[in-house]
Motif scaffolding. Sequence first.
Motif, PDB file in Angstrom:
ATOM      1  N   SER A  26      23.984  59.373  -4.039  1.00 32.91           N
ATOM      2  CA  SER A  26      24.506  58.883  -5.310  1.00 32.91           C
ATOM      3  C   SER A  26      25.942  59.352  -5.542  1.00 32.91           C
ATOM      4  CB  SER A  26      23.608  59.359  -6.465  1.00 32.91           C
ATOM      5  OG  SER A  26      24.132  58.927  -7.708  1.00 32.91           O
ATOM      6  N   SER A  27      26.215  60.621  -5.242  1.00 28.61           N
ATOM      7  CA  SER A  27      27.561  61.175  -5.446  1.00 28.61           C
ATOM      8  C   SER A  27      28.595  60.451  -4.588  1.00 28.61           C
ATOM      9  CB  SER A  27      27.580  62.670  -5.120  1.00 28.61           C
ATOM     10  OG  SER A  27      26.722  63.360  -5.993  1.00 28.61           O
ATOM     11  N   ILE A  28      28.256  60.217  -3.327  1.00 22.69           N
ATOM     12  CA  ILE A  28      29.184  59.528  -2.422  1.00 22.69           C
ATOM     13  C   ILE A  28      29.431  58.102  -2.918  1.00 22.69           C
ATOM     14  CG2 ILE A  28      29.446  58.565  -0.093  1.00 22.69           C
ATOM     15  CD1 ILE A  28      27.886  61.106   0.900  1.00 22.69           C
ATOM     16  N   LEU A  29      28.364  57.400  -3.290  1.00 22.98           N
ATOM     17  CA  LEU A  29      28.505  56.029  -3.775  1.00 22.98           C
ATOM     18  C   LEU A  29      29.332  55.992  -5.064  1.00 22.98           C
ATOM     19  CD1 LEU A  29      24.895  54.715  -3.112  1.00 22.98           C
ATOM     20  CD2 LEU A  29      26.977  54.055  -1.888  1.00 22.98           C
ATOM     21  N   HIS A  30      29.040  56.910  -5.962  1.00 24.05           N
ATOM     22  CA  HIS A  30      29.778  56.978  -7.236  1.00 24.05           C
ATOM     23  C   HIS A  30      31.264  57.245  -6.985  1.00 24.05           C
ATOM     24  CE1 HIS A  30      30.296  57.584 -11.548  1.00 24.05           C
ATOM     25  NE2 HIS A  30      31.064  58.603 -11.222  1.00 24.05           N
ATOM     26  N   ASP A  31      31.541  58.201  -6.099  1.00 27.51           N
ATOM     27  CA  ASP A  31      32.931  58.536  -5.772  1.00 27.51           C
ATOM     28  C   ASP A  31      33.642  57.372  -5.094  1.00 27.51           C
ATOM     29  OD1 ASP A  31      32.503  61.000  -6.875  1.00 27.51           O
ATOM     30  OD2 ASP A  31      32.363  62.075  -4.964  1.00 27.51           O
ATOM     31  N   SER A  32      32.872  56.454  -4.501  1.00 28.82           N
ATOM     32  CA  SER A  32      33.455  55.267  -3.862  1.00 28.82           C
ATOM     33  C   SER A  32      33.609  54.119  -4.854  1.00 28.82           C
ATOM     34  CB  SER A  32      32.577  54.814  -2.693  1.00 28.82           C
ATOM     35  OG  SER A  32      32.412  55.866  -1.761  1.00 28.82           O
ATOM     36  N   GLY A  33      33.291  54.378  -6.112  1.00 25.30           N
ATOM     37  CA  GLY A  33      33.505  53.371  -7.141  1.00 25.30           C
ATOM     38  C   GLY A  33      32.310  52.494  -7.456  1.00 25.30           C
ATOM     39  N   PHE A  34      31.145  52.836  -6.937  1.00 22.83           N
ATOM     40  CA  PHE A  34      29.950  52.029  -7.189  1.00 22.83           C
ATOM     41  C   PHE A  34      29.182  52.540  -8.397  1.00 22.83           C
ATOM     42  CE2 PHE A  34      30.579  51.397  -2.566  1.00 22.83           C
ATOM     43  CZ  PHE A  34      30.737  50.016  -2.581  1.00 22.83           C
ATOM     44  N   LYS A  35      28.496  51.624  -9.066  1.00 23.22           N
ATOM     45  CA  LYS A  35      27.624  51.989 -10.190  1.00 23.22           C
ATOM     46  C   LYS A  35      26.232  52.236  -9.619  1.00 23.22           C
ATOM     47  CE  LYS A  35      26.014  51.919 -14.571  1.00 23.22           C
ATOM     48  NZ  LYS A  35      25.659  50.828 -15.425  1.00 23.22           N
ATOM     49  N   VAL A  36      25.721  53.457  -9.834  1.00 23.68           N
ATOM     50  CA  VAL A  36      24.437  53.860  -9.288  1.00 23.68           C
ATOM     51  C   VAL A  36      23.464  54.146 -10.432  1.00 23.68           C
ATOM     52  CG1 VAL A  36      23.234  55.558  -7.843  1.00 23.68           C
ATOM     53  CG2 VAL A  36      25.592  54.905  -7.300  1.00 23.68           C
ATOM     54  N   CYS A  37      22.246  53.645 -10.317  1.00 22.88           N
ATOM     55  CA  CYS A  37      21.173  53.983 -11.242  1.00 22.88           C
ATOM     56  C   CYS A  37      20.051  54.626 -10.441  1.00 22.88           C
ATOM     57  CB  CYS A  37      20.642  52.745 -11.951  1.00 22.88           C
ATOM     58  SG  CYS A  37      21.874  51.943 -12.993  1.00 22.88           S
ATOM     59  N   ILE A  38      19.354  55.562 -11.063  1.00 23.15           N
ATOM     60  CA  ILE A  38      18.276  56.280 -10.378  1.00 23.15           C
ATOM     61  C   ILE A  38      17.022  56.231 -11.241  1.00 23.15           C
ATOM     62  CG2 ILE A  38      17.503  58.530  -9.512  1.00 23.15           C
ATOM     63  CD1 ILE A  38      20.485  59.203  -9.021  1.00 23.15           C
ATOM     64  N   VAL A  39      15.904  55.931 -10.617  1.00 20.10           N
ATOM     65  CA  VAL A  39      14.606  55.965 -11.285  1.00 20.10           C
ATOM     66  C   VAL A  39      13.775  57.042 -10.596  1.00 20.10           C
ATOM     67  CG1 VAL A  39      12.453  54.720 -11.726  1.00 20.10           C
ATOM     68  CG2 VAL A  39      14.648  53.514 -11.886  1.00 20.10           C
ATOM     69  N   LYS A  40      13.250  57.978 -11.379  1.00 21.36           N
ATOM     70  CA  LYS A  40      12.386  59.016 -10.816  1.00 21.36           C
ATOM     71  C   LYS A  40      10.971  58.787 -11.298  1.00 21.36           C
ATOM     72  CE  LYS A  40      11.497  63.936 -10.397  1.00 21.36           C
ATOM     73  NZ  LYS A  40      10.771  63.757  -9.155  1.00 21.36           N
ATOM     74  N   HIS A  41      10.042  58.794 -10.356  1.00 19.75           N
ATOM     75  CA  HIS A  41       8.636  58.661 -10.706  1.00 19.75           C
ATOM     76  C   HIS A  41       8.085  60.041 -11.057  1.00 19.75           C
ATOM     77  CE1 HIS A  41       4.293  57.504  -9.438  1.00 19.75           C
ATOM     78  NE2 HIS A  41       4.506  57.208 -10.694  1.00 19.75           N
TER      79      HIS A  41
END
Length: 165
Positions: A26-41
Amino acid sequence: MNKKRLIVAFSGPSNSGKTTAIVKVSSILHDSGFKVCIVKHDPKDKAVFDREGKDSFKFSQTGADVAVVSPNKTTLFKKDTSTIDELIELFQDFDYLLVEGLKTLELPRISIFRDRLDDSYFSVTDAIACDETINKDEIPNNIDKLDLNNPEELIQWIDKNAKRV
């Protein structure tokens, strides 16, 4: 804005490194300018989000669904479970949706292992990310093998294999 809308799931036994792997990806994707969402079960319903005595806790105790909106975030407390489709609708605008757990969902899935493999995951797994504590020869040939310590490799796999929604 046209987003990638890729969804992928991560599974694995407790303490295998799922959360750490998701945080790195997530950190790498975010730093690359992407919007990341996370769902935890939270299968055992044990996650604690709000504390007794707080307004949102009092509201929630009435049986109502509660949204707490502040300048930098919105927190939603809903009184029943959500389907993955409802969550996709809720998040709407994302490049990557990373799901931790929810083994029963039909999603491209990376299972995480350290110290020992658990073959009960094999039937729902498309790739296994592991470290040097795992003998990769014990991983079935139909499952991709990834280096748990190389989040960029996980992202490459996700870009190629994730479900587009």
